[in-house]
Design an enzyme around this catalytic site. Structure first.
Site, PDB file in Angstrom:
ATOM      1  N   GLU A 120       0.806  -1.176   0.014  1.00 26.36           N
ATOM      2  CA  GLU A 120       0.097   0.054  -0.105  1.00 26.36           C
ATOM      3  C   GLU A 120       0.782   1.200  -0.053  1.00 26.36           C
ATOM      4  O   GLU A 120       1.956   1.040   0.600  1.00 26.36           O
ATOM      5  CB  GLU A 120      -1.016   0.092   1.300  1.00 26.36           C
ATOM      6  CG  GLU A 120      -1.665   1.381   1.478  1.00 26.36           C
ATOM      7  CD  GLU A 120      -2.880   1.177   2.387  1.00 26.36           C
ATOM      8  OE1 GLU A 120      -3.682   2.248   2.639  1.00 26.36           O
ATOM      9  OE2 GLU A 120      -2.683   0.321   3.062  1.00 26.36           O
TER      10      GLU A 120
ATOM     11  N   ASN B  34      -6.546   1.789   3.155  1.00 29.18           N
ATOM     12  CA  ASN B  34      -7.545   3.015   3.107  1.00 29.18           C
ATOM     13  C   ASN B  34      -7.039   4.021   1.999  1.00 29.18           C
ATOM     14  O   ASN B  34      -7.828   4.715   1.553  1.00 29.18           O
ATOM     15  CB  ASN B  34      -7.118   3.728   4.458  1.00 29.18           C
ATOM     16  CG  ASN B  34      -7.567   2.961   5.757  1.00 29.18           C
ATOM     17  OD1 ASN B  34      -8.455   2.091   5.438  1.00 29.18           O
ATOM     18  ND2 ASN B  34      -7.169   3.342   6.735  1.00 29.18           N
TER      19      ASN B  34
ATOM     20  N   ASN C 157     -12.263  -0.865  -0.037  1.00 31.12           N
ATOM     21  CA  ASN C 157     -11.537  -1.387   0.992  1.00 31.12           C
ATOM     22  C   ASN C 157     -12.346  -0.997   2.326  1.00 31.12           C
ATOM     23  O   ASN C 157     -12.810   0.337   2.464  1.00 31.12           O
ATOM     24  CB  ASN C 157     -10.277  -0.586   1.163  1.00 31.12           C
ATOM     25  CG  ASN C 157      -9.443  -1.076   2.320  1.00 31.12           C
ATOM     26  OD1 ASN C 157      -8.880  -2.109   2.587  1.00 31.12           O
ATOM     27  ND2 ASN C 157      -9.170  -0.248   3.210  1.00 31.12           N
ATOM     28  N   GLU C 158     -12.457  -1.742   3.279  1.00 28.14           N
ATOM     29  CA  GLU C 158     -13.029  -1.395   4.639  1.00 28.14           C
ATOM     30  C   GLU C 158     -14.151  -0.172   4.654  1.00 28.14           C
ATOM     31  O   GLU C 158     -14.378   0.518   5.348  1.00 28.14           O
ATOM     32  CB  GLU C 158     -11.886  -0.876   5.421  1.00 28.14           C
ATOM     33  CG  GLU C 158     -10.856  -2.123   5.846  1.00 28.14           C
ATOM     34  CD  GLU C 158     -10.009  -1.651   6.701  1.00 28.14           C
ATOM     35  OE1 GLU C 158      -9.833  -0.561   7.212  1.00 28.14           O
ATOM     36  OE2 GLU C 158      -9.235  -2.610   7.391  1.00 28.14           O
TER      37      GLU C 158
ATOM     38  N   TYR D 272      -6.600  -8.147  12.534  1.00 25.56           N
ATOM     39  CA  TYR D 272      -5.194  -7.870  13.348  1.00 25.56           C
ATOM     40  C   TYR D 272      -5.355  -8.067  14.737  1.00 25.56           C
ATOM     41  O   TYR D 272      -6.322  -7.901  15.305  1.00 25.56           O
ATOM     42  CB  TYR D 272      -4.889  -6.291  13.214  1.00 25.56           C
ATOM     43  CG  TYR D 272      -4.591  -6.100  11.648  1.00 25.56           C
ATOM     44  CD1 TYR D 272      -3.541  -6.052  11.107  1.00 25.56           C
ATOM     45  CD2 TYR D 272      -5.634  -5.365  10.897  1.00 25.56           C
ATOM     46  CE1 TYR D 272      -3.298  -5.712   9.757  1.00 25.56           C
ATOM     47  CE2 TYR D 272      -5.381  -5.068   9.711  1.00 25.56           C
ATOM     48  CZ  TYR D 272      -4.350  -5.018   9.061  1.00 25.56           C
ATOM     49  OH  TYR D 272      -3.957  -4.728   7.763  1.00 25.56           O
TER      50      TYR D 272
ATOM     51  N   GLU E 240      -6.314  -9.067   4.563  1.00 28.42           N
ATOM     52  CA  GLU E 240      -5.249  -8.062   5.655  1.00 28.42           C
ATOM     53  C   GLU E 240      -5.353  -8.965   6.877  1.00 28.42           C
ATOM     54  O   GLU E 240      -6.589  -9.164   7.425  1.00 28.42           O
ATOM     55  CB  GLU E 240      -5.793  -6.622   5.818  1.00 28.42           C
ATOM     56  CG  GLU E 240      -5.755  -5.851   4.578  1.00 28.42           C
ATOM     57  CD  GLU E 240      -6.029  -4.398   5.060  1.00 28.42           C
ATOM     58  OE1 GLU E 240      -5.766  -4.082   6.012  1.00 28.42           O
ATOM     59  OE2 GLU E 240      -6.442  -3.525   4.223  1.00 28.42           O
TER      60      GLU E 240
END
Length: 496
Positions: free
Chosen positions: A29, A74, A174-175, A246, A293
């Protein structure tokens, strides 16, 4: 200290699924120093003719990375992919709102995809569904994948890439469930947005596969409801539901060491949710999982949340470059065990990130590239876990934890490769005392132990020979050190 007893049964009929090599993927990223002075540093002594670091390439090969997701994260929700194509001198310098840094756009779509191709990496591209939409996503597929004859495919050729990049896997944003995300929206709005973008992208290239955004973590208040709604709205278009996971190294040691079990439960919950939604729709389609991720946060220092507002930086800042400890490597190895135990549904997994930012590889500008402790379990699994994943049957004592209740004290995964005539067993001892584990492999026939290595939570952060291994005709007995991760490699005669 006496060792607790445990047993693991290996049987070739207990199959989880074939191991898709993309479960050993990673993630690049435009964040911190992942790209600039990470993989890309034209003035570095090892840089190739394209400006990418050769020493980093060597470590990536040693790590065994198979696929790489790009460009975010992000970052992608505010990114206009057109800013990163064409002559570099003519590209605009932009403010990246995700990480509040200045993005020079020196590395863009073509540079990344050529870098991945030269290294044999399977690229996974993310499209911006935060500040852009279906048309922009479809145009990026056209630019990357069509052989020629259209405006954007000819533009790609003009800019030095006459052959299509042929990107097969695409992330639809993404997210998008996260309030920190630019373009954050509801599950219903995202489900419609993803379905329409995916439809447009498939009209350009029907052969691509698509990943819908799942929850940013198991702790999101909308978890479950988000996956349910997105599946109902986009099931006919997408192939995967994403997961992001995570695990915080600042929690209690006992809870941290149980992270592998926590990931196991997370996967089970996502699979149950998306399958139930498909069943209600009367569809036989079952979404696969892209754990695109995942990682541990270093237990060495305080980690700033990725959602935090940062000071504006004119140069790539050092974001989450805390050194990893051996304890983190043991936990990461346990997470790999959970991934291998779900290869029937997890087909893609991306360790986040590849270089510098909470990464297995650290670099210094004009200096060396080095391995972090988490490098070693990932590399061992990537090189040894091939072929088929076996459903191990584990008999062990429960381990009480404050956060997760009782969890198995020993976790195990196994793989066997008929073609190579070899296999591997991966073991995690989550307990604070040694564990004597008996591997029952009589059903495998000609099982010959080859190597046995272990990684200790209080050790040096590298794999060392396992001292206590006893080979018997139908079983192998190993003593796992307290709080450790172990890998055993064996040979099979193929009689079974």
């Amino acid at each position: 200290m006496s060792a607790a007893k445990a047993g693991v049964v290996l049987h070739p009929a207990y199959v989880v699924g074939e191991i898709d090599r993309r479960i050993f993927g990673s993630f690049v990223e435009h964040m911190g120093r992942c790209v600039y002075s990470g993989i890309y540093e034209p003035t570095h002594p090892t840089a190739d003719g394209y400006g990418f670091r050769g020493d980093v390439e060597g470590l990536i090969r040693e790590l065994g990375v198979s696929a790489v997701r790009y460009p975010g994260g992000n970052f992608v929700s505010g990114y206009d992919w057109r800013d990163g194509i064409g002559p570099v001198a003519e590209r605009p310098t932009k403010l990246d709102l995700a990480w509040r840094t200045v993005e020079p756009n020196t590395v863009g779509t073509d540079e990344f995809l050529h870098w991945a191709a030269r290294r044999g990496l399977d690229p996974m591209m993310a499209v911006n569904l935060g500040t852009s939409g279906a048309i922009e996503a479809a145009e990026l597929v056209e630019y990357c994948n069509l052989p020629g004859g259209t405006g954007l495919s000819e533009l790609r050729a003009k800019y030095g890439s006459p052959e299509p990049h042929a990107v097969r896997t695409w992330c639809l944003g993404n997210e998008m469930d996260g309030a920190w995300q630019i373009g954050h929206t509801s599950a219903a709005d995202y489900g419609h947005r993803a379905a329409e973008a995916g439809k447009a992208m498939r009209l350009v290239d029907p052969g691509i596969e698509l990943i819908a955004c799942g929850s940013s973590s198991r702790e999101m208040k909308t978890f479950g409801a988000w996956e349910n709604t997105v599946t109902e709205l986009a099931l006919d278009v997408v192939d995967y539901m994403s997961m992001h996971a995570y695990y915080d190294g600042l929690q209690t040691r006992r809870d941290y060491l149980a992270s592998g079990h926590r990931l196991h439960r997370f996967v089970e919950d996502v699979v149950a949710t998306v399958d139930a939604a498909a069943a209600r729709k009367g569809s036989a389609k079952r979404l696969q999982i892209a754990l695109d991720e995942w990682n541990v946060w270093s237990s060495a220092a305080e980690v700033t949340p990725s959602s935090a507002v940062r000071e504006l930086s004119l140069t790539p800042p050092r974001i989450t470059e805390e050194p990893y400890l051996a304890l983190d490597a043991v936990v990461l190895g346990d997470l790999l065990i959970s991934i291998l135990n779900h290869t029937d549904r997890i087909k893609i997994a991306c360790l986040s990130l590849l270089v510098n930012v909470s990464a297995p590889i650290l670099t210094e500008p004009a200096g060396p590239a080095t391995r972090q402790p988490i490098f070693h379990p990932f590399a061992a699994a990537a090189h040894l876990a091939t072929g088929t994943s076996l459903r191990t049957v584990v008999d062990c004592a429960p381990l009480p934890t404050g956060r997760h209740g009782d969890v198995p004290s020993v976790a195990a995964a196994a793989s066997f490769d008929r073609g190579a005539g070899r296999g591997a067993v991966f073991l995690a001892n989550r307990a604070p005392e040694p564990a004597e584990v008996t591997l029952d492999h009589r059903a495998l026939g000609g099982y010959t132990p080859l190597t046995a290595r272990t990684l200790l939570a209080d050790g040096e952060g590298v794999l060392v020979p396992l001292e206590k291994v006893e080979a018997r005709p139908d079983s192998t007995v190993v003593v796992l050190p307290a709080e450790s991760w172990t890998v055993l490699e064996f040979e099979l005669d193929g009689a079974w």
